[in-house]
Write a protein that holds these residues in place. Structure first.
Motif, PDB file in Angstrom:
ATOM      1  N   ASN A  22      -3.579 -11.901  -3.778  1.00  0.00           N
ATOM      2  CA  ASN A  22      -3.873 -10.478  -3.599  1.00  0.00           C
ATOM      3  C   ASN A  22      -5.181 -10.111  -4.287  1.00  0.00           C
ATOM      4  OD1 ASN A  22      -1.389 -10.307  -2.350  1.00  0.00           O
ATOM      5  ND2 ASN A  22      -0.357  -9.327  -4.073  1.00  0.00           N
ATOM      6  N   ASN A  23      -5.958  -9.262  -3.637  1.00  0.00           N
ATOM      7  CA  ASN A  23      -7.177  -8.735  -4.242  1.00  0.00           C
ATOM      8  C   ASN A  23      -7.186  -7.229  -3.975  1.00  0.00           C
ATOM      9  OD1 ASN A  23      -9.971  -7.829  -4.566  1.00  0.00           O
ATOM     10  ND2 ASN A  23     -10.477  -9.995  -4.785  1.00  0.00           N
ATOM     11  N   TYR A  24      -6.782  -6.465  -4.979  1.00  0.00           N
ATOM     12  CA  TYR A  24      -6.627  -5.024  -4.794  1.00  0.00           C
ATOM     13  C   TYR A  24      -7.973  -4.321  -4.692  1.00  0.00           C
ATOM     14  CZ  TYR A  24      -1.719  -5.827  -5.801  1.00  0.00           C
ATOM     15  OH  TYR A  24      -0.430  -6.278  -5.742  1.00  0.00           O
ATOM     16  N   ARG A  25      -9.000  -4.930  -5.239  1.00  0.00           N
ATOM     17  CA  ARG A  25     -10.331  -4.319  -5.147  1.00  0.00           C
ATOM     18  C   ARG A  25     -10.799  -4.226  -3.694  1.00  0.00           C
ATOM     19  NH1 ARG A  25     -15.855  -7.372  -7.040  1.00  0.00           N
ATOM     20  NH2 ARG A  25     -17.342  -5.824  -6.240  1.00  0.00           N
ATOM     21  N   PHE A  26     -10.557  -5.290  -2.939  1.00  0.00           N
ATOM     22  CA  PHE A  26     -10.990  -5.318  -1.540  1.00  0.00           C
ATOM     23  C   PHE A  26      -9.862  -4.978  -0.568  1.00  0.00           C
ATOM     24  CE2 PHE A  26     -14.152  -8.051  -3.619  1.00  0.00           C
ATOM     25  CZ  PHE A  26     -15.321  -7.449  -3.158  1.00  0.00           C
ATOM     26  N   GLY A  27      -8.663  -4.772  -1.089  1.00  0.00           N
ATOM     27  CA  GLY A  27      -7.545  -4.400  -0.218  1.00  0.00           C
ATOM     28  C   GLY A  27      -7.081  -5.523   0.672  1.00  0.00           C
ATOM     29  N   SER A  56     -13.159  -5.875   7.896  1.00  0.00           N
ATOM     30  CA  SER A  56     -13.929  -5.850   6.661  1.00  0.00           C
ATOM     31  C   SER A  56     -14.707  -7.142   6.522  1.00  0.00           C
ATOM     32  CB  SER A  56     -12.996  -5.682   5.455  1.00  0.00           C
ATOM     33  OG  SER A  56     -12.279  -4.474   5.526  1.00  0.00           O
ATOM     34  N   ARG A  80       0.820  -1.207   0.000  1.00  0.00           N
ATOM     35  CA  ARG A  80       0.000   0.000   0.000  1.00  0.00           C
ATOM     36  C   ARG A  80       0.855   1.258   0.000  1.00  0.00           C
ATOM     37  NH1 ARG A  80      -5.302   0.461   0.960  1.00  0.00           N
ATOM     38  NH2 ARG A  80      -6.524  -1.438   1.153  1.00  0.00           N
ATOM     39  N   ASN A 113      -8.627  -4.879   8.362  1.00  0.00           N
ATOM     40  CA  ASN A 113      -8.245  -3.954   7.299  1.00  0.00           C
ATOM     41  C   ASN A 113      -7.116  -3.044   7.759  1.00  0.00           C
ATOM     42  OD1 ASN A 113      -9.400  -1.771   8.782  1.00  0.00           O
ATOM     43  ND2 ASN A 113     -11.405  -2.176   7.887  1.00  0.00           N
ATOM     44  N   SER A 136      -0.093  -1.825  -8.027  1.00  0.00           N
ATOM     45  CA  SER A 136      -1.311  -2.241  -8.713  1.00  0.00           C
ATOM     46  C   SER A 136      -1.282  -3.748  -8.918  1.00  0.00           C
ATOM     47  CB  SER A 136      -1.416  -1.541 -10.070  1.00  0.00           C
ATOM     48  OG  SER A 136      -0.357  -1.973 -10.915  1.00  0.00           O
ATOM     49  N   ALA A 137      -2.365  -4.276  -9.463  1.00  0.00           N
ATOM     50  CA  ALA A 137      -2.440  -5.719  -9.709  1.00  0.00           C
ATOM     51  C   ALA A 137      -1.355  -6.169 -10.683  1.00  0.00           C
ATOM     52  CB  ALA A 137      -3.818  -6.079 -10.244  1.00  0.00           C
ATOM     53  N   GLU A 179     -15.817 -13.723  -3.306  1.00  0.00           N
ATOM     54  CA  GLU A 179     -15.178 -12.575  -3.934  1.00  0.00           C
ATOM     55  C   GLU A 179     -13.646 -12.632  -3.839  1.00  0.00           C
ATOM     56  OE1 GLU A 179     -16.575 -10.307  -5.638  1.00  0.00           O
ATOM     57  OE2 GLU A 179     -18.676 -10.154  -5.042  1.00  0.00           O
TER      58      GLU A 179
END
Length: 478
Positions: free
Chosen positions: A381-386, A414, A164, A408, A169-170, A420
């Motif tokens: 890793n899932n960048y959408r959900f952090g 979260s 972070r 989180n 990015s992905a 997902e």
């Protein structure tokens, strides 16, 4: 790494990489092998000269010694070489002097305390615009260790993962780089042993020219799972006095006997776990399935306990908001009282076998009506959900729906629908995945890995030091 020998051979034949340097084929291979093992600075004769510098290597002089360096890491070394080094009486004094610092020490020796003390004191010295400080770590749990620290009008503080911090990015591209540097005056990296050397080089390239970098961690622990071990790089910083180095040796969390027990494990491995060891117990079995059965039964008893059922009920019925936060905190506290750690993921004693056995046993006994409180680990890793590979949490059924509850970066929790994200059961996790975490008790299923050197006890040392009170090591008699 099955492709390792082929990669060494291919790079050794790459004339463009070695342009300007006269090395034999054997010398090239030796250098490459040392680089992949983490040794990235090679002393060469004072008169050694490169005829060009447009290949993959370069030369640097430190303390009247000339070194050959991979060009990829030269800028990282240069960053430290340009900083002032004047060893102070204490780590905090060195940090306050705006020196770059490497702070190491075993568990409980006060590394986190030194960092917290520095953050508090540095704010008192600021007279102009506020300082921006970032504390980052490879994992969310390690970064959250400093979440209780608060900024002031003179210190703007952020605690986050390294991913972070750099805005990865992905695709792996970093938002911050030499052209767009990080907006921090001071960057503190915790759990440095877990950081891949390439990742550190990316971070250094993203620092502003005046930024201060502080590295902290237990260098006796495991290196990064992927990439190049950072240990060799840290040794260069120390040996060439490119950083103020402090090693804390006095344990404030454990007795001296307990600290000595950890040192014995680091030095001798299993042989260091004797009857006199404090906080560490060794249990030897004849067959691997006996270990699995013993631990699986222990897990089931915990999951069927009155405490576990009470927490499940709270999670199912708690109203959103404060009630759910309270129930979630209780669930994490329960799950972090005990964990099973394994040497590897596959095999009869791997985490997959352990998790499969407990899952099947739960289904056969029908002991748990739903999946609430089943521990899980994120596997991608899932960048959408952090969320990131290695993050841990648990499943929870509320209002007829299943959720994955994960910590989180803001220090809260979260709720994400399990479909997902990619995850796996985590009754047992590998020792590598446990780094940066602490548990009340740990059960370690230990196998000596075939690729580890006989004197390399970092895997076992990392495992037993995850326990706040007691570690039990299970192994099969050789």
């Amino acid at each position: 790494m099955n492709e390792y020998p082929q990669l060494v051979n291919r790079l050794a034949r790459d004339e463009a990489a070695w342009r300007g340097f006269e090395f034999s084929a054997a010398e090239r291979k030796n250098i490459l092998q040392r680089i992949f093992s983490g040794d990235i600075a090679f002393a060469v004769d004072t008169g050694f000269v490169a005829t060009a510098e447009n290949g993959a290597f370069t030369l640097r002089n430190f303390n009247a010694t000339q070194f050959l360096l991979p060009l990829r890491y030269a800028a990282c070394i240069d960053f430290f070489a340009k900083r002032k080094i004047a060893a102070a009486a204490s780590p905090v004094e060195a940090m306050l002097a705006r020196n770059c610092v490497l702070l190491t020490g075993g568990p409980g020796t006060g590394k986190s305390h030194q960092i917290a003390d520095f953050v508090q004191q540095v704010g008192q010295k600021v007279r102009e615009k506020p300082l921006r400080i970032a504390i980052a770590a490879p994992t969310g749990k390690a970064a959250a260790r400093f979440a209780s620290l608060t900024g002031t009008t003179q210190v703007l503080l952020e605690c986050k993962t390294l991913h972070r911090l750099l805005g990865l990015s992905a695709s792996g591209r970093a938002r911050y780089n030499a052209q767009n540097p990080l907006p921090f005056d001071i960057v503190i990296v915790d759990e440095i042993s877990m950081v891949d050397l390439g990742f550190l080089a990316t971070l250094v390239r993203a620092l502003s020219g005046k930024a201060q970098l502080i590295l902290s961690g237990d260098t006796a622990q495991l290196p990064s799972v992927d990439g190049i071990d950072i240990g060799g790089f840290l040794n260069v910083l120390r040996a060439q006095r490119l950083v103020d180095f402090y090693k804390l040796t006095v344990s404030h969390r454990f007795t001296e006997t307990r600290a000595a027990s950890y040192r014995a494990v680091a030095d001798k491995g299993l042989a260091g776990i004797t009857a006199a060891a404090e906080g560490i117990e060794l249990r030897i079995f004849q067959r691997s399935h006996e270990i699995i059965e013993t631990i699986a039964q222990d897990i089931q008893l915990r999951l069927q306990s009155t405490e576990a059922e009470s927490i499940r009920q709270q999670l199912r019925t708690a109203a959103d908001g404060h009630e759910l936060q309270k129930a979630t905190a209780a669930a994490f506290e329960f799950l972090e009282k005990f964990v099973v750690l394994t040497t590897r993921r596959e095999g009869s004693l791997g985490s997959e076998s352990m998790n499969e056995r407990v899952h099947k046993q739960s289904a056969d006994n029908n002991a748990i009506q739903d999946r609430t409180l089943v521990p899980i680990i994120v596997t991608a890793n899932n960048y959408r959900f952090g969320v990131f590979n290695g993050d841990t949490g648990f499943l929870c059924r509320r209002n007829g729906k299943d959720y994955a509850i994960l910590r989180n970066q803001a220090g809260g929790y979260s709720l994400i629908q399990p479909e997902e994200i990619l995850w796996a059961n985590a009754y047992a996790i590998t020792i590598h995945k446990s780094q940066g975490s602490e548990y009340e008790r740990v059960a370690v299923i230990y196998e000596k890995t075939a690729d580890a050197a006989p004197s390399d006890n970092r895997l076992l040392y990392t495992a037993v030091t995850r326990a706040r009170t007691h570690a039990t090591v299970f192994t099969v008699r050789e």
